[in-house]
Design a protein around this motif. Structure first.
Motif, PDB file in Angstrom:
ATOM      1  N   LEU A 141       0.619  -1.250   0.015  1.00  0.00           N
ATOM      2  CA  LEU A 141       0.168  -0.459   0.655  1.00  0.00           C
ATOM      3  C   LEU A 141       0.951   1.292  -0.327  1.00  0.00           C
ATOM      4  O   LEU A 141       1.952   1.318   0.443  1.00  0.00           O
ATOM      5  N   PRO A 142       0.515   2.366  -0.555  1.00  0.00           N
ATOM      6  CA  PRO A 142       1.508   3.534  -0.480  1.00  0.00           C
ATOM      7  C   PRO A 142       1.607   4.445   0.931  1.00  0.00           C
ATOM      8  O   PRO A 142       2.411   5.164   1.012  1.00  0.00           O
ATOM      9  N   LYS A 143       0.929   4.106   1.526  1.00  0.00           N
ATOM     10  CA  LYS A 143       1.057   4.977   3.166  1.00  0.00           C
ATOM     11  C   LYS A 143       2.454   3.773   3.846  1.00  0.00           C
ATOM     12  O   LYS A 143       3.027   4.642   4.715  1.00  0.00           O
ATOM     13  N   VAL A 144       2.543   2.357   3.082  1.00  0.00           N
ATOM     14  CA  VAL A 144       3.885   1.719   3.636  1.00  0.00           C
ATOM     15  C   VAL A 144       4.860   2.477   3.478  1.00  0.00           C
ATOM     16  O   VAL A 144       5.247   2.465   2.024  1.00  0.00           O
ATOM     17  N   LYS A 145       6.232   2.868   3.901  1.00  0.00           N
ATOM     18  CA  LYS A 145       7.554   3.498   4.158  1.00  0.00           C
ATOM     19  C   LYS A 145       8.723   2.213   4.225  1.00  0.00           C
ATOM     20  O   LYS A 145       8.409   2.257   5.412  1.00  0.00           O
ATOM     21  N   HIS A 146       9.498   1.760   3.350  1.00  0.00           N
ATOM     22  CA  HIS A 146      10.339   1.496   3.692  1.00  0.00           C
ATOM     23  C   HIS A 146      12.020   2.138   4.082  1.00  0.00           C
ATOM     24  O   HIS A 146      13.226   1.455   4.487  1.00  0.00           O
ATOM     25  N   TYR A 147      11.438   3.585   3.780  1.00  0.00           N
ATOM     26  CA  TYR A 147      12.798   4.707   3.659  1.00  0.00           C
ATOM     27  C   TYR A 147      12.158   5.438   4.446  1.00  0.00           C
ATOM     28  O   TYR A 147      11.303   5.812   3.459  1.00  0.00           O
ATOM     29  N   TYR A 148      12.666   6.246   5.844  1.00  0.00           N
ATOM     30  CA  TYR A 148      12.199   7.414   6.267  1.00  0.00           C
ATOM     31  C   TYR A 148      13.399   8.640   6.202  1.00  0.00           C
ATOM     32  O   TYR A 148      14.837   8.358   5.986  1.00  0.00           O
ATOM     33  N   SER A 164      13.091  -1.218  16.383  1.00  0.00           N
ATOM     34  CA  SER A 164      13.297  -1.337  16.751  1.00  0.00           C
ATOM     35  C   SER A 164      14.801  -1.067  17.564  1.00  0.00           C
ATOM     36  O   SER A 164      15.586  -0.838  18.469  1.00  0.00           O
ATOM     37  N   SER A 165      15.575  -1.045  15.977  1.00  0.00           N
ATOM     38  CA  SER A 165      17.116   0.031  15.735  1.00  0.00           C
ATOM     39  C   SER A 165      16.833   1.229  15.741  1.00  0.00           C
ATOM     40  O   SER A 165      15.837   2.074  15.724  1.00  0.00           O
ATOM     41  N   ASN A 166      18.511   1.761  15.152  1.00  0.00           N
ATOM     42  CA  ASN A 166      18.423   3.053  14.916  1.00  0.00           C
ATOM     43  C   ASN A 166      17.326   4.010  14.581  1.00  0.00           C
ATOM     44  O   ASN A 166      16.968   5.157  14.535  1.00  0.00           O
ATOM     45  N   SER A 167      17.339   2.892  12.928  1.00  0.00           N
ATOM     46  CA  SER A 167      16.491   4.022  11.981  1.00  0.00           C
ATOM     47  C   SER A 167      14.872   4.091  12.461  1.00  0.00           C
ATOM     48  O   SER A 167      14.095   5.384  11.725  1.00  0.00           O
ATOM     49  N   ALA A 168      13.858   2.931  13.246  1.00  0.00           N
ATOM     50  CA  ALA A 168      13.301   2.508  14.178  1.00  0.00           C
ATOM     51  C   ALA A 168      13.093   3.347  14.957  1.00  0.00           C
ATOM     52  O   ALA A 168      12.350   4.452  15.077  1.00  0.00           O
ATOM     53  N   VAL A 169      13.818   3.598  15.723  1.00  0.00           N
ATOM     54  CA  VAL A 169      13.873   5.050  16.960  1.00  0.00           C
ATOM     55  C   VAL A 169      13.908   6.562  16.085  1.00  0.00           C
ATOM     56  O   VAL A 169      13.180   7.722  16.756  1.00  0.00           O
ATOM     57  N   ASP A 170      14.367   6.792  15.259  1.00  0.00           N
ATOM     58  CA  ASP A 170      15.160   7.951  14.987  1.00  0.00           C
ATOM     59  C   ASP A 170      13.256   8.415  14.245  1.00  0.00           C
ATOM     60  O   ASP A 170      13.422   9.649  14.708  1.00  0.00           O
ATOM     61  N   ALA A 247       8.038   0.949   8.078  1.00  0.00           N
ATOM     62  CA  ALA A 247       8.497  -0.658   8.096  1.00  0.00           C
ATOM     63  C   ALA A 247      10.395  -0.309   8.259  1.00  0.00           C
ATOM     64  O   ALA A 247      10.864  -0.586   6.943  1.00  0.00           O
ATOM     65  N   MET A 248      10.218  -0.119   9.172  1.00  0.00           N
ATOM     66  CA  MET A 248      12.339   0.071   9.501  1.00  0.00           C
ATOM     67  C   MET A 248      12.595  -0.912  10.149  1.00  0.00           C
ATOM     68  O   MET A 248      12.838  -1.652  11.234  1.00  0.00           O
TER      69      MET A 248
END
Length: 323
Positions: A141-148, A164-170, A247-248
């Motif tokens: 779905l367009p609402k899902v992003k694998h890159y932030y 819960s890694s760095n990318s998710a926490v940031d 989705a990190m």
């Protein structure tokens, strides 16, 4: 057709380090990069800061001057792209390697734009370009992003951050501070121990005070247009309203390129086979450098501890050249 001494696949920091070693030893080389120079760093979040200090990100002893204790994305781009300009490196940008095979003593490389011949090949492609998919309904779905990239699109939105890694926490902290309603879904029982030490207390305090909701030992099951469905730590199925999913869940090396070039992959982590003293794979003349060496274990290698690969590779290549 010209026969290169070395063709380097990937123009990231470690690929550039291989270039500098090739130049110092008067080897005929070329770099093939499917994006821009240090493309992975370009795609990092805009305000990302490295865990390493500047001197540990340096290549070939070229000083990395930073005004902050931990350099950020923009400083790194200026540093590595500046080296590429200063050294006038031979690089083909926005060109993807499609096929890489060894035919007798030469490698035949086919790309999206041309064909090349090389005596040796170094694969230094990193891992940031292929998301580690969850393989659940609604992930496309367009609402899902694998890159932030930055928090502003998520203001006043209900955001689920997976991981819960760095990318998710940031992502969780930045979007929360720009007005998002943030829920974290974490497969483990705590925030990852690898999270940057100056950030970890921040996220833990926000969770404790209830500013960010966190479900530990949780699993995302389905993504719908206006909600998400997950299983909590008690194995109860829950559904909450949702506007965006970040989705990190990590990223993977290009295993297809490794397999198709003949490199053996071993174990659950698909660890590529190589000689740790020379970085040469099971295919003679084909080398690995940087993060790609770790297979799925992408936290094993990073800029700081894989800078040595370039010198190891060039030393082995030079040793094979007849006097």
């Amino acid at each position: 057709m010209e026969i290169l001494d070395i063709l380097i696949v990937g123009g990231g920091p470690i690929g550039l380090n291989c270039v500098l070693e090739a130049q110092k030893n008067d080897l005929n080389y070329m770099v093939i990069e499917k994006g821009t120079i240090v493309n992975s760093l370009y795609n990092y979040p805009l305000h990302m800061r490295f865990f390493s200090t500047a001197e540990k990100l340096e290549i070939d002893g070229i000083p990395f001057i930073s005004t902050a204790p931990k350099p950020g994305r923009q400083e790194a781009l200026e540093y590595y792209q500046g080296i590429a300009r200063q050294k006038n490196i031979n690089i083909r940008l926005y060109e993807k390697v499609l096929n890489l095979i060894k035919n007798k003593d030469l490698f035949e490389i086919e790309t999206s734009k041309s064909k090349y011949l090389a005596k040796n090949v170094v694969i230094s492609t990193g891992f940031y370009d292929i998301p580690n998919l969850m393989n659940i309904p609604g992930e496309n779905l367009p609402k899902v992003k694998h890159y932030y990239k930055e928090p502003y699109p998520y203001t006043r939105q209900k955001v689920v951050v997976v991981g819960s890694s760095n990318s998710a926490v940031d992502a969780a902290l930045e979007t929360y501070r720009k007005g998002a309603e943030v829920t974290m879904l974490i497969r483990h029982s705590e925030i990852s121990k690898s999270v940057k030490y100056w950030v970890k207390p921040d996220i833990e305090n926000r969770i404790t005070e209830g500013s960010i909701t966190a479900h530990f030992n949780a699993e995302l099951l389905e993504i719908k247009e206006n909600s998400v469905v997950f299983k909590d730590k008690n194995n109860q199925i829950k559904e909450i309203e949702n506007d965006f999913v970040l989705a990190m869940t990590g990223y993977l090396p290009d295993f297809d390129l490794l397999r198709n070039s003949g490199i053996e992959l071993q174990g659950e982590c698909l660890n590529p086979v190589y000689n740790p003293e020379t970085m040469e794979t099971n295919i003679l003349g084909l080398y690995l450098a940087g993060v790609v060496c770790g297979g799925k274990d992408t936290h094993l290698w990073f800029i700081e501890n894989s800078r040595i690969h370039a010198e190891m590779i060039m030393r082995n290549i030079l040793a094979k050249i007849p006097l």
